[in-house]
Motif scaffolding. Structure first.
Motif, mmCIF file in Angstrom:
data_model
loop_
_atom_site.group_PDB
_atom_site.id
_atom_site.type_symbol
_atom_site.label_atom_id
_atom_site.label_comp_id
_atom_site.label_asym_id
_atom_site.label_seq_id
_atom_site.Cartn_x
_atom_site.Cartn_y
_atom_site.Cartn_z
ATOM 1 N N PRO A 186 0.811 -1.223 0.000
ATOM 2 C CA PRO A 186 0.000 0.000 0.000
ATOM 3 C C PRO A 186 0.843 1.271 0.000
ATOM 4 C CG PRO A 186 -0.138 -1.091 2.134
ATOM 5 C CD PRO A 186 0.545 -2.046 1.205
ATOM 6 N N LEU A 187 2.040 1.216 0.577
ATOM 7 C CA LEU A 187 2.927 2.385 0.537
ATOM 8 C C LEU A 187 3.295 2.713 -0.908
ATOM 9 C CD1 LEU A 187 4.807 4.496 1.812
ATOM 10 C CD2 LEU A 187 6.522 2.694 2.093
ATOM 11 N N ALA A 188 3.650 1.691 -1.677
ATOM 12 C CA ALA A 188 4.010 1.916 -3.083
ATOM 13 C C ALA A 188 2.819 2.420 -3.892
ATOM 14 C CB ALA A 188 4.549 0.618 -3.688
ATOM 15 N N ILE A 189 1.658 1.805 -3.686
ATOM 16 C CA ILE A 189 0.468 2.235 -4.429
ATOM 17 C C ILE A 189 0.044 3.630 -3.979
ATOM 18 C CG2 ILE A 189 -1.976 1.722 -4.860
ATOM 19 C CD1 ILE A 189 -1.270 -1.234 -4.692
ATOM 20 N N GLY A 190 0.160 3.908 -2.682
ATOM 21 C CA GLY A 190 -0.165 5.241 -2.174
ATOM 22 C C GLY A 190 0.758 6.308 -2.731
ATOM 23 N N CYS A 191 2.042 5.989 -2.866
ATOM 24 C CA CYS A 191 2.983 6.937 -3.477
ATOM 25 C C CYS A 191 2.596 7.193 -4.934
ATOM 26 C CB CYS A 191 4.407 6.397 -3.386
ATOM 27 S SG CYS A 191 5.125 6.454 -1.727
ATOM 28 N N GLY A 192 2.152 6.125 -5.628
ATOM 29 C CA GLY A 192 1.674 6.310 -6.998
ATOM 30 C C GLY A 192 0.462 7.217 -7.063
ATOM 31 N N ALA A 193 -0.462 7.048 -6.104
ATOM 32 C CA ALA A 193 -1.642 7.926 -6.050
ATOM 33 C C ALA A 193 -1.232 9.367 -5.771
ATOM 34 C CB ALA A 193 -2.600 7.426 -4.960
ATOM 35 N N ALA A 194 -0.227 9.559 -4.915
ATOM 36 C CA ALA A 194 0.265 10.911 -4.615
ATOM 37 C C ALA A 194 0.836 11.567 -5.864
ATOM 38 C CB ALA A 194 1.317 10.849 -3.509
ATOM 39 N N LEU A 195 1.603 10.818 -6.633
ATOM 40 C CA LEU A 195 2.156 11.361 -7.882
ATOM 41 C C LEU A 195 1.036 11.713 -8.856
ATOM 42 C CD1 LEU A 195 5.178 8.916 -8.350
ATOM 43 C CD2 LEU A 195 5.303 11.366 -7.851
ATOM 44 N N LEU A 196 -0.017 10.891 -8.877
ATOM 45 C CA LEU A 196 -1.162 11.172 -9.730
ATOM 46 C C LEU A 196 -1.829 12.485 -9.328
ATOM 47 C CD1 LEU A 196 -3.132 10.149 -11.948
ATOM 48 C CD2 LEU A 196 -4.414 9.001 -10.140
ATOM 49 N N LEU A 197 -2.031 12.698 -8.026
ATOM 50 C CA LEU A 197 -2.657 13.931 -7.555
ATOM 51 C C LEU A 197 -1.783 15.147 -7.858
ATOM 52 C CD1 LEU A 197 -4.099 12.878 -4.059
ATOM 53 C CD2 LEU A 197 -5.326 13.128 -6.224
ATOM 54 N N LEU A 198 -0.474 15.008 -7.645
ATOM 55 C CA LEU A 198 0.436 16.125 -7.898
ATOM 56 C C LEU A 198 0.485 16.481 -9.378
ATOM 57 C CD1 LEU A 198 3.383 15.160 -5.508
ATOM 58 C CD2 LEU A 198 1.772 17.045 -5.216
ATOM 59 N N GLY A 199 0.320 15.467 -10.230
ATOM 60 C CA GLY A 199 0.302 15.727 -11.662
ATOM 61 C C GLY A 199 -1.026 16.264 -12.158
ATOM 62 N N TRP A 200 -2.085 16.022 -11.366
ATOM 63 C CA TRP A 200 -3.438 16.445 -11.757
ATOM 64 C C TRP A 200 -3.599 17.953 -11.623
ATOM 65 C CZ3 TRP A 200 -8.078 15.800 -7.976
ATOM 66 C CH2 TRP A 200 -9.240 16.332 -8.565
ATOM 67 N N ARG A 201 -3.213 18.487 -10.447
ATOM 68 C CA ARG A 201 -3.350 19.920 -10.232
ATOM 69 C C ARG A 201 -2.468 20.359 -9.077
ATOM 70 N NH1 ARG A 201 -9.353 21.218 -8.852
ATOM 71 N NH2 ARG A 201 -8.443 23.272 -8.526
ATOM 72 N N ASP A 202 -2.197 21.658 -9.005
ATOM 73 C CA ASP A 202 -1.402 22.207 -7.917
ATOM 74 C C ASP A 202 -2.252 22.302 -6.645
ATOM 75 O OD1 ASP A 202 0.766 22.532 -9.620
ATOM 76 O OD2 ASP A 202 0.138 24.549 -10.232
ATOM 77 N N GLY A 203 -1.575 22.478 -5.510
ATOM 78 C CA GLY A 203 -2.282 22.725 -4.266
ATOM 79 C C GLY A 203 -2.231 21.584 -3.273
ATOM 80 N N TRP A 204 -1.668 20.446 -3.657
ATOM 81 C CA TRP A 204 -1.615 19.310 -2.736
ATOM 82 C C TRP A 204 -0.390 19.380 -1.823
ATOM 83 C CZ3 TRP A 204 -6.093 16.953 -2.682
ATOM 84 C CH2 TRP A 204 -6.852 16.857 -3.853
ATOM 85 N N ALA A 205 0.693 19.981 -2.293
ATOM 86 C CA ALA A 205 1.910 20.078 -1.495
ATOM 87 C C ALA A 205 1.854 21.278 -0.562
ATOM 88 C CB ALA A 205 3.129 20.190 -2.413
ATOM 89 N N GLY A 206 2.452 21.144 0.619
ATOM 90 C CA GLY A 206 2.525 22.250 1.552
ATOM 91 C C GLY A 206 3.657 23.201 1.198
ATOM 92 N N ALA A 207 3.682 24.333 1.868
ATOM 93 C CA ALA A 207 4.670 25.371 1.550
ATOM 94 C C ALA A 207 6.094 24.915 1.818
ATOM 95 C CB ALA A 207 4.361 26.632 2.359
ATOM 96 N N GLU A 208 6.287 24.020 2.803
ATOM 97 C CA GLU A 208 7.630 23.570 3.178
ATOM 98 C C GLU A 208 7.924 22.145 2.717
ATOM 99 O OE1 GLU A 208 9.732 25.634 4.572
ATOM 100 O OE2 GLU A 208 8.221 27.226 4.687
#
Length: 399
Positions: A111-133
């Protein structure tokens, strides 16, 4: 109204509203009271109640009230994480080390690997998911780990409710979850590694084993009533040291509990202490968590992100446990049952996400999506597990 009166209004709402909803709607099968309290925190936040009644919400939940609520929430969640650390049974895990290591590893890394893949998908979809730091790797690893987390305290609660906590299968599941609990805090320490304070962090990690050894020597010589009080002193000191070092006070709270031997305390008293925390102070943490939710990215986008993360979390956990079942040659149907129980999220994932938000590694919108994912995944557990228990012919043992 004075600040004290507004604070008591907030306390009245947070204790009464979720309880009445839980009792009137009879949600216990899908959502135990603790889950309803988490949902209540979201509903009472700025995105729902604040949007409907902005002036009233801003008046009741003003900065002074929020500061008071946060103080209670910090100590409540430190106590809760400390208890989770105390209740780790590493001895049982060592006795069954091959089975436990294989299952815990598969249930964590897939699930860590699949979750990291989902995170990359969200980051590629649109801005705003990452925090300022948040560096990209921190955001991806943080979201991936949130998808892999198993909430050990909530797992205990659900196993107890289904009367399989003392069943051999229930004890096996607790072993798997306990090992993953350690990994969660190790990954968090990696994510929070601060090169500007790396000297402090190295010092903490070097001095902690020495302090832990001394604490264990002292605790063995104390009567049980004194051990409770000494534990609180140790918890506060360890949380302070970890936060000063840049590792966050929650890492300190978990480590403070992990080196304590559960056998030094009466199990019935420890169970009652955990139940009292859930009853008396943790609802304040749920409210303070709800006040941090943010829908400014758009409700559809946040809900969409939550569903993506939910799919990654559930599919990853089930796939990981199925892999473990094949390796260990479990009976048919057992992997599915264990997988659904181990995907329980709720408290520990919410605490984990709170820390990422504190450090500005994820955005408030990501935090909201993760919170929704935690609630939905936990609500799926009982409806998916109860029929499987019946089909497998497992006879629960009360207690």
């Amino acid at each position: 109204m004075t600040t004290t009166e507004l604070f008591l209004v907030a306390m009245l709402i947070v204790f009464s509203a979720p309880y009445l909803l839980w009792r009137v709607a009879r949600t216990d099968y899908y959502a135990p009271l603790v889950v309803v309290q988490i949902i209540g925190g979201v509903l009472l936040g700025p995105g729902i109640l604040g949007a409907l009644f902005p002036a009233w919400h801003a008046s009741v939940f003003n900065p002074e009230v929020i500061t008071a609520l946060n103080g209670i929430a910090w100590w409540a969640v430190m106590l809760f994480v400390f208890v989770a650390g105390v209740e780790l049974d590493l001895g049982a895990a060592w006795q069954h080390r091959r089975e436990t290591l294989v299952t815990a590893s598969c249930a964590l890394f897939v699930p860590l690997a699949i979750g990291c893949g989902a995170a990359l998908l969200l980051l590629g979809w649109r801005d705003g998911w990452a925090g300022a730091e948040g560096a990209r790797w921190q955001v991806v690893l943080g979201i991936g780990m949130a998808c892999a987390v198993t909430a050990l305290p909530i797992l205990v609660l659900l196993l107890e409710k289904m009367a399989v906590l003392r069943h051999p299968l229930g004890q096996r599941i607790l072993r798997y979850a306990s090992l993953d609990d350690i990994a969660i805090w190790g990954v968090l320490a990696l994510i929070l590694l601060d090169w500007e304070r790396v000297g402090r962090q190295a010092g903490f990690l070097l001095l902690f084993p020495v302090a832990a050894t001394l604490v264990r020597m002292v605790m063995r010589r104390l009567a049980e009533p004194d051990r409770w009080y000494a534990s609180l002193i140790w918890l506060a000191a360890c949380g302070l040291a970890a936060d000063w070092a840049g590792l966050h006070y929650m890492v300190g709270a978990f480590l403070a509990g992990a080196i304590i031997d559960a056998r030094w305390f009466d199990q019935a008293r420890m169970d009652q202490f955990r139940a009292t925390l859930l009853l008396a102070v943790m609802p304040v943490f749920f409210l303070s968590t709800g006040l941090r939710t943010d829908w400014s990215m758009g409700g559809v986008a946040v809900l969409g992100g939550a569903l993506v993360l939910l799919a990654a979390s559930v599919a990853g956990k089930l796939a990981g446990v199925q892999l473990a079942g094949r390796i260990l040659k479990w009976p048919r149907g057992e992997a599915g049952l264990i997988g659904w129980l181990l995907q329980t999220k709720a408290l520990i994932m919410i605490i984990f996400a709170n820390i990422l938000l504190d450090r500005a590694i994820i955005s408030a919108e990501t935090f909201t999506a993760l919170l929704l994912m935690a609630v939905l995944s936990t609500m799926l557990t009982t409806p998916m597990v109860a029929p499987r228990l019946r089909r497998m012919g497992i006879r629960p043992t009360a207690g």
